[in-house]
Design a protein around this motif. Structure first.
Motif, PDB file in Angstrom:
ATOM      1  N   ALA A  11     -11.850  31.771 -17.067  1.00 47.12           N
ATOM      2  CA  ALA A  11     -10.981  30.669 -17.478  1.00 47.12           C
ATOM      3  C   ALA A  11     -11.391  29.364 -16.799  1.00 47.12           C
ATOM      4  CB  ALA A  11      -9.531  31.006 -17.155  1.00 47.12           C
ATOM      5  N   MET A  12     -11.673  29.403 -15.505  1.00 45.22           N
ATOM      6  CA  MET A  12     -12.040  28.181 -14.790  1.00 45.22           C
ATOM      7  C   MET A  12     -13.418  27.683 -15.232  1.00 45.22           C
ATOM      8  SD  MET A  12     -11.612  27.414 -10.743  1.00 45.22           S
ATOM      9  CE  MET A  12      -9.864  27.757 -10.911  1.00 45.22           C
ATOM     10  N   THR A  13     -14.322  28.582 -15.572  1.00 39.92           N
ATOM     11  CA  THR A  13     -15.631  28.178 -16.067  1.00 39.92           C
ATOM     12  C   THR A  13     -15.497  27.462 -17.416  1.00 39.92           C
ATOM     13  OG1 THR A  13     -16.688  30.023 -14.922  1.00 39.92           O
ATOM     14  CG2 THR A  13     -17.914  29.011 -16.725  1.00 39.92           C
ATOM     15  N   PHE A  75     -26.436  23.444 -11.165  1.00 33.49           N
ATOM     16  CA  PHE A  75     -25.687  23.033 -12.353  1.00 33.49           C
ATOM     17  C   PHE A  75     -24.210  22.808 -12.029  1.00 33.49           C
ATOM     18  CE2 PHE A  75     -29.301  24.629 -14.878  1.00 33.49           C
ATOM     19  CZ  PHE A  75     -29.432  23.590 -15.777  1.00 33.49           C
ATOM     20  N   GLY A  76     -23.642  23.653 -11.144  1.00 36.23           N
ATOM     21  CA  GLY A  76     -22.258  23.436 -10.766  1.00 36.23           C
ATOM     22  C   GLY A  76     -22.059  22.149  -9.993  1.00 36.23           C
ATOM     23  N   LEU A  77     -22.984  21.866  -9.063  1.00 36.80           N
ATOM     24  CA  LEU A  77     -22.891  20.611  -8.309  1.00 36.80           C
ATOM     25  C   LEU A  77     -23.103  19.415  -9.230  1.00 36.80           C
ATOM     26  CD1 LEU A  77     -24.849  21.641  -5.075  1.00 36.80           C
ATOM     27  CD2 LEU A  77     -22.377  21.294  -5.321  1.00 36.80           C
ATOM     28  N   TRP A 102     -13.148  19.240  -8.779  1.00 37.23           N
ATOM     29  CA  TRP A 102     -13.588  20.401  -7.996  1.00 37.23           C
ATOM     30  C   TRP A 102     -13.657  21.689  -8.816  1.00 37.23           C
ATOM     31  CZ3 TRP A 102     -10.117  24.432  -7.901  1.00 37.23           C
ATOM     32  CH2 TRP A 102      -8.803  24.123  -8.312  1.00 37.23           C
ATOM     33  N   LEU A 103     -13.238  21.623 -10.075  1.00 40.27           N
ATOM     34  CA  LEU A 103     -13.179  22.846 -10.878  1.00 40.27           C
ATOM     35  C   LEU A 103     -14.535  23.529 -11.056  1.00 40.27           C
ATOM     36  CD1 LEU A 103     -10.569  21.857 -13.631  1.00 40.27           C
ATOM     37  CD2 LEU A 103     -10.261  23.361 -11.661  1.00 40.27           C
ATOM     38  N   PRO A 104     -15.648  22.846 -11.291  1.00 41.27           N
ATOM     39  CA  PRO A 104     -16.931  23.567 -11.406  1.00 41.27           C
ATOM     40  C   PRO A 104     -17.296  24.351 -10.133  1.00 41.27           C
ATOM     41  CG  PRO A 104     -17.127  21.378 -12.333  1.00 41.27           C
ATOM     42  CD  PRO A 104     -15.802  21.417 -11.656  1.00 41.27           C
ATOM     43  N   ILE A 105     -17.092  23.733  -8.956  1.00 37.94           N
ATOM     44  CA  ILE A 105     -17.386  24.439  -7.704  1.00 37.94           C
ATOM     45  C   ILE A 105     -16.445  25.632  -7.535  1.00 37.94           C
ATOM     46  CG2 ILE A 105     -17.485  24.201  -5.206  1.00 37.94           C
ATOM     47  CD1 ILE A 105     -19.714  22.805  -6.675  1.00 37.94           C
ATOM     48  N   TRP A 111     -16.826  33.255  -9.313  1.00 30.23           N
ATOM     49  CA  TRP A 111     -17.857  34.212  -9.715  1.00 30.23           C
ATOM     50  C   TRP A 111     -18.481  34.903  -8.498  1.00 30.23           C
ATOM     51  CZ3 TRP A 111     -18.104  36.278 -14.192  1.00 30.23           C
ATOM     52  CH2 TRP A 111     -17.691  35.577 -15.315  1.00 30.23           C
ATOM     53  N   LEU A 112     -18.591  34.170  -7.385  1.00 26.78           N
ATOM     54  CA  LEU A 112     -19.094  34.781  -6.159  1.00 26.78           C
ATOM     55  C   LEU A 112     -18.156  35.876  -5.652  1.00 26.78           C
ATOM     56  CD1 LEU A 112     -21.145  34.809  -3.824  1.00 26.78           C
ATOM     57  CD2 LEU A 112     -19.791  33.015  -2.727  1.00 26.78           C
TER      58      LEU A 112
END
Length: 286
Positions: A11-13, A75-77, A102-105, A111-112
């Motif tokens: 969902a966050m991705t 890509f997230g950064l 901050w949502l991408p990080i 996922w980690l």
């Protein structure tokens, strides 16, 4: 547990990709044609999604690639940087854009966490076995504690019983010693009395004519053995002659000798008489 960790990450991705695409289109749409901005946004999201899919494939195989992980975090950064830059240049609602930057990080972090869970996840069979082992250990500990408490209580009861029995034995021994002491004291008093022999003789008939029975009470304490004497070794003396000898020996000293001293001197002089006759003569002359 799998759904609890993967669904928040998915969902966050998705939210992060949508925000990144919208920000790129709005931000670059004023400078370049919007199709170009759309391609840039889709490129960022596509690269992120591709690296994420490859990471998940490696994780499913139990493998890991540092370069792929680094590209995914890049890509997230990049997406986070785009959101932050848009928030800083936006004329309206800059704080709101910063709040979602901050949502991408956060999506990468989720996922980690999901990957860590997958590497440490156990099957239901293993979990049941672990729970059984833990329950068995708790049962054994409880049984051991109960056994120790029971042993302690048993030992305490045994010591109490032994102590009480010892106290009872000591009391019985003390009481017995007191009783024996009183009995021997009474016996010694009776033996040492002057009229003891006379009282005993007065209640007993004569055994033989002219002979008084011999009465000897037990003596409390050590005694000296007396050598055996021959029975009537010499000629038998008449009662009158025996009385005369006993009286002479008895009154040979002042005060008069006791029976034992008289008997010793009587036999030392070579005379012979039975103990019964000698004691009878003593009683007649004394």
């Amino acid at each position: 547990m799998n759904a609890k960790t993967v669904l928040p990450a998915v969902a966050m991705t998705a939210v992060s990709m949508v925000l990144t695409l919208a920000v790129v289109v709005m931000w670059l749409g004023t400078a370049v044609p919007w199709p170009v901005a759309l391609v840039v946004g889709l490129g960022i999201d596509g690269g992120w999604l591709a690296t994420l899919a490859y990471e998940r494939r490696l994780a499913a195989q139990g493998d890991h690639n540092t370069a792929v992980t680094a590209v995914g975090w890049s890509f997230g950064l990049l997406a986070t940087g785009v959101l932050v830059a848009h928030a800083l240049t936006a004329e309206h609602s800059a704080g709101a854009w910063l709040a979602v930057a901050w949502l991408p990080i956060a999506a990468k972090a989720l996922w980690l966490v999901h990957g860590l869970w997958e590497r440490t996840a156990l099957t239901p069979v293993a979990l049941d076995a672990i729970r059984g082992i833990q329950q068995e250990a708790r049962d054994e500990a409880a049984v051991a504690r109960a056994r120790l408490r029971a042993d302690a209580a048993t030992e305490e009861t045994r010591l109490t019983a032994v102590t009480q029995a010892g106290a009872r034995v000591a009391r019985v021994q003390a009481k017995t010693a007191q009783t024996l002491a009183r009995a021997w004291s009474t016996l010694e008093t009776a033996r040492a009395g002057e009229d003891t022999g006379r009282a005993l003789t007065s209640v007993t008939t004569r055994v033989t004519p002219g002979v008084t029975p011999r009465w000897e009470l037990p003596v409390w304490g050590p005694t000296e053995p007396v050598a055996a004497l021959p029975w009537e070794a010499g000629p038998a003396l008449t009662d009158e002659a025996l009385d005369v000898l006993v009286d002479e020996i008895r009154t040979s000293e002042t005060p008069a000798l006791s029976y034992r001293e008289m008997a010793t001197r009587f036999r030392a002089a070579g005379h012979s008489a039975s103990e019964v006759r000698l004691r009878a003569a003593w009683k007649r002359v004394a």
